[in-house]
Design a protein around this motif. Structure first.
Motif, PDB file in Angstrom:
ATOM      1  N   MET A   1       0.849  -1.194   0.000  1.00 46.70           N
ATOM      2  CA  MET A   1       0.000   0.000   0.000  1.00 46.70           C
ATOM      3  C   MET A   1       0.889   1.250   0.000  1.00 46.70           C
ATOM      4  SD  MET A   1      -2.968  -1.340  -0.148  1.00 46.70           S
ATOM      5  CE  MET A   1      -4.136  -0.059   0.149  1.00 46.70           C
ATOM      6  N   ILE A   2       0.372   2.314  -0.614  1.00 49.01           N
ATOM      7  CA  ILE A   2       1.116   3.561  -0.742  1.00 49.01           C
ATOM      8  C   ILE A   2       0.290   4.682  -0.110  1.00 49.01           C
ATOM      9  CG2 ILE A   2       2.079   5.221  -2.367  1.00 49.01           C
ATOM     10  CD1 ILE A   2       2.429   2.822  -4.313  1.00 49.01           C
ATOM     11  N   ALA A  19      -7.674  10.992 -10.980  1.00 41.34           N
ATOM     12  CA  ALA A  19      -8.233  10.939 -12.331  1.00 41.34           C
ATOM     13  C   ALA A  19      -7.780   9.629 -12.967  1.00 41.34           C
ATOM     14  CB  ALA A  19      -7.754  12.123 -13.172  1.00 41.34           C
ATOM     15  N   PHE A  20      -8.568   9.108 -13.883  1.00 37.84           N
ATOM     16  CA  PHE A  20      -8.207   7.898 -14.626  1.00 37.84           C
ATOM     17  C   PHE A  20      -7.908   6.714 -13.706  1.00 37.84           C
ATOM     18  CE2 PHE A  20      -6.815  11.638 -17.031  1.00 37.84           C
ATOM     19  CZ  PHE A  20      -7.594  11.495 -18.168  1.00 37.84           C
ATOM     20  N   ASP A  21      -8.615   6.623 -12.578  1.00 38.60           N
ATOM     21  CA  ASP A  21      -8.446   5.555 -11.594  1.00 38.60           C
ATOM     22  C   ASP A  21      -7.035   5.527 -10.994  1.00 38.60           C
ATOM     23  OD1 ASP A  21      -9.708   3.607 -10.077  1.00 38.60           O
ATOM     24  OD2 ASP A  21      -9.020   1.975 -11.356  1.00 38.60           O
ATOM     25  N   HIS A  22      -6.407   6.700 -10.952  1.00 42.87           N
ATOM     26  CA  HIS A  22      -5.066   6.838 -10.382  1.00 42.87           C
ATOM     27  C   HIS A  22      -5.016   8.083  -9.497  1.00 42.87           C
ATOM     28  CE1 HIS A  22      -3.978   4.075 -13.601  1.00 42.87           C
ATOM     29  NE2 HIS A  22      -2.806   3.907 -13.008  1.00 42.87           N
ATOM     30  N   LEU A  23      -4.099   8.081  -8.549  1.00 44.87           N
ATOM     31  CA  LEU A  23      -3.724   9.291  -7.845  1.00 44.87           C
ATOM     32  C   LEU A  23      -2.593   9.916  -8.650  1.00 44.87           C
ATOM     33  CD1 LEU A  23      -3.651   8.193  -4.099  1.00 44.87           C
ATOM     34  CD2 LEU A  23      -5.553   9.115  -5.423  1.00 44.87           C
ATOM     35  N   VAL A  36      -5.325   3.782  -7.810  1.00 43.38           N
ATOM     36  CA  VAL A  36      -6.122   4.080  -6.612  1.00 43.38           C
ATOM     37  C   VAL A  36      -6.180   2.866  -5.679  1.00 43.38           C
ATOM     38  CG1 VAL A  36      -8.457   4.619  -5.800  1.00 43.38           C
ATOM     39  CG2 VAL A  36      -7.472   5.914  -7.687  1.00 43.38           C
ATOM     40  N   GLY A  37      -6.214   1.674  -6.229  1.00 48.06           N
ATOM     41  CA  GLY A  37      -6.279   0.471  -5.406  1.00 48.06           C
ATOM     42  C   GLY A  37      -5.082   0.266  -4.494  1.00 48.06           C
ATOM     43  N   LEU A  38      -3.992   0.970  -4.749  1.00 54.83           N
ATOM     44  CA  LEU A  38      -2.800   0.869  -3.895  1.00 54.83           C
ATOM     45  C   LEU A  38      -2.775   1.936  -2.806  1.00 54.83           C
ATOM     46  CD1 LEU A  38       0.037   0.286  -6.546  1.00 54.83           C
ATOM     47  CD2 LEU A  38      -1.145  -1.423  -5.153  1.00 54.83           C
ATOM     48  N   ALA A  39      -3.734   2.859  -2.837  1.00 58.56           N
ATOM     49  CA  ALA A  39      -3.697   4.020  -1.949  1.00 58.56           C
ATOM     50  C   ALA A  39      -4.247   3.711  -0.563  1.00 58.56           C
ATOM     51  CB  ALA A  39      -4.494   5.161  -2.563  1.00 58.56           C
ATOM     52  N   GLU A  40      -3.616   4.347   0.414  1.00 62.65           N
ATOM     53  CA  GLU A  40      -4.107   4.319   1.789  1.00 62.65           C
ATOM     54  C   GLU A  40      -3.852   5.691   2.393  1.00 62.65           C
ATOM     55  OE1 GLU A  40      -2.006   1.393   4.068  1.00 62.65           O
ATOM     56  OE2 GLU A  40      -0.136   2.511   4.031  1.00 62.65           O
ATOM     57  N   GLY A  41      -4.445   5.936   3.509  1.00 64.67           N
ATOM     58  CA  GLY A  41      -4.271   7.223   4.163  1.00 64.67           C
ATOM     59  C   GLY A  41      -5.501   8.089   4.005  1.00 64.67           C
ATOM     60  N   CYS A  79      18.280   8.230 -11.939  1.00 64.19           N
ATOM     61  CA  CYS A  79      17.312   8.982 -12.748  1.00 64.19           C
ATOM     62  C   CYS A  79      16.086   9.437 -11.955  1.00 64.19           C
ATOM     63  CB  CYS A  79      16.908   8.203 -13.991  1.00 64.19           C
ATOM     64  SG  CYS A  79      15.915   6.744 -13.704  1.00 64.19           S
ATOM     65  N   ALA A  80      15.774   8.794 -10.848  1.00 61.30           N
ATOM     66  CA  ALA A  80      14.598   9.170 -10.054  1.00 61.30           C
ATOM     67  C   ALA A  80      14.840   8.857  -8.579  1.00 61.30           C
ATOM     68  CB  ALA A  80      13.363   8.436 -10.573  1.00 61.30           C
ATOM     69  N   PRO A  81      15.706   9.626  -7.941  1.00 61.51           N
ATOM     70  CA  PRO A  81      16.059   9.306  -6.543  1.00 61.51           C
ATOM     71  C   PRO A  81      14.879   9.290  -5.582  1.00 61.51           C
ATOM     72  CG  PRO A  81      17.036  11.402  -7.235  1.00 61.51           C
ATOM     73  CD  PRO A  81      16.416  10.791  -8.444  1.00 61.51           C
ATOM     74  N   LEU A  82      13.901  10.189  -5.765  1.00 61.98           N
ATOM     75  CA  LEU A  82      12.746  10.197  -4.860  1.00 61.98           C
ATOM     76  C   LEU A  82      11.924   8.921  -5.016  1.00 61.98           C
ATOM     77  CD1 LEU A  82      11.204  11.677  -2.658  1.00 61.98           C
ATOM     78  CD2 LEU A  82       9.961  12.915  -4.451  1.00 61.98           C
ATOM     79  N   ALA A  83      11.783   8.432  -6.231  1.00 65.09           N
ATOM     80  CA  ALA A  83      11.067   7.167  -6.450  1.00 65.09           C
ATOM     81  C   ALA A  83      11.822   6.010  -5.809  1.00 65.09           C
ATOM     82  CB  ALA A  83      10.872   6.910  -7.942  1.00 65.09           C
ATOM     83  N   ALA A  84      13.139   6.040  -5.908  1.00 60.39           N
ATOM     84  CA  ALA A  84      13.950   4.952  -5.362  1.00 60.39           C
ATOM     85  C   ALA A  84      13.846   4.859  -3.842  1.00 60.39           C
ATOM     86  CB  ALA A  84      15.410   5.123  -5.781  1.00 60.39           C
ATOM     87  N   VAL A  85      13.701   5.998  -3.174  1.00 57.05           N
ATOM     88  CA  VAL A  85      13.590   5.961  -1.710  1.00 57.05           C
ATOM     89  C   VAL A  85      12.143   5.864  -1.229  1.00 57.05           C
ATOM     90  CG1 VAL A  85      15.770   7.158  -1.343  1.00 57.05           C
ATOM     91  CG2 VAL A  85      13.651   8.477  -1.418  1.00 57.05           C
ATOM     92  N   SER A  86      11.174   6.165  -2.103  1.00 55.02           N
ATOM     93  CA  SER A  86       9.765   6.151  -1.703  1.00 55.02           C
ATOM     94  C   SER A  86       9.071   4.824  -1.957  1.00 55.02           C
ATOM     95  CB  SER A  86       8.995   7.250  -2.451  1.00 55.02           C
ATOM     96  OG  SER A  86       9.523   8.517  -2.154  1.00 55.02           O
ATOM     97  N   PHE A  87       9.576   4.062  -2.932  1.00 54.96           N
ATOM     98  CA  PHE A  87       8.957   2.800  -3.335  1.00 54.96           C
ATOM     99  C   PHE A  87      10.026   1.718  -3.376  1.00 54.96           C
ATOM    100  CE2 PHE A  87       6.822   6.262  -5.762  1.00 54.96           C
ATOM    101  CZ  PHE A  87       5.631   6.280  -5.066  1.00 54.96           C
TER     102      PHE A  87
END
Length: 125
Positions: A1-2, A19-23, A36-41, A79-87
């Motif tokens: 979950m994210i 939008a488009f079934d996504h955050l 959206v199915g991965l979202a929590e909070g 190429c995406a340091p924030l993605a690497a530490v967030s996911f």
């Protein structure tokens, strides 16, 4: 979950859209899409709508992969340091969405769980 707060870190104004079934979170030269199915909070903070032109989101979601390549953990950090530490930094794939009449060239990073990170331009090594 994210958590929604994790998604908000990718937005320039910390605002998360649905939008488009996504955050969606729009940053300077980037767009994060989380199913959206991965979202929590606290979803009450999410705004219905789209922070970028719809054709850009459609391109990220629907364009066929061009020059697809797996990303090792180190390449994702480059190429995406924030993605690497967030996911989870494993299993990501990088490809290119070619420019269209109303959409610039996009480097698309896709995680195994369906998280997408779109970066404007093709120079994201």
């Amino acid at each position: 979950m994210i958590n929604v707060s994790t998604v908000a870190r990718f937005a320039s104004n910390h605002k998360v859209w649905r939008a488009f079934d996504h955050l969606l979170a729009a940053g300077a030269g980037s767009l994060l899409l989380v199913p959206v199915g991965l979202a929590e909070g606290d979803l009450t903070t999410v705004v219905d709508g789209c922070p970028v032109p719809w054709p850009e989101v459609w391109a990220v979601l629907d364009a066929p992969a061009v020059r697809s390549e797996p990303l090792c953990e180190q390449a994702l950090y480059r190429c995406a340091p924030l993605a690497a530490v967030s996911f989870a930094p494993f299993g990501w794939v990088r490809d290119v969405v070619p420019a269209r009449a109303t959409v610039p060239t996009i480097t698309r990073l896709t995680a195994p769980d369906g998280v997408l990170l779109a970066l404007l331009g093709t120079n994201h090594d």
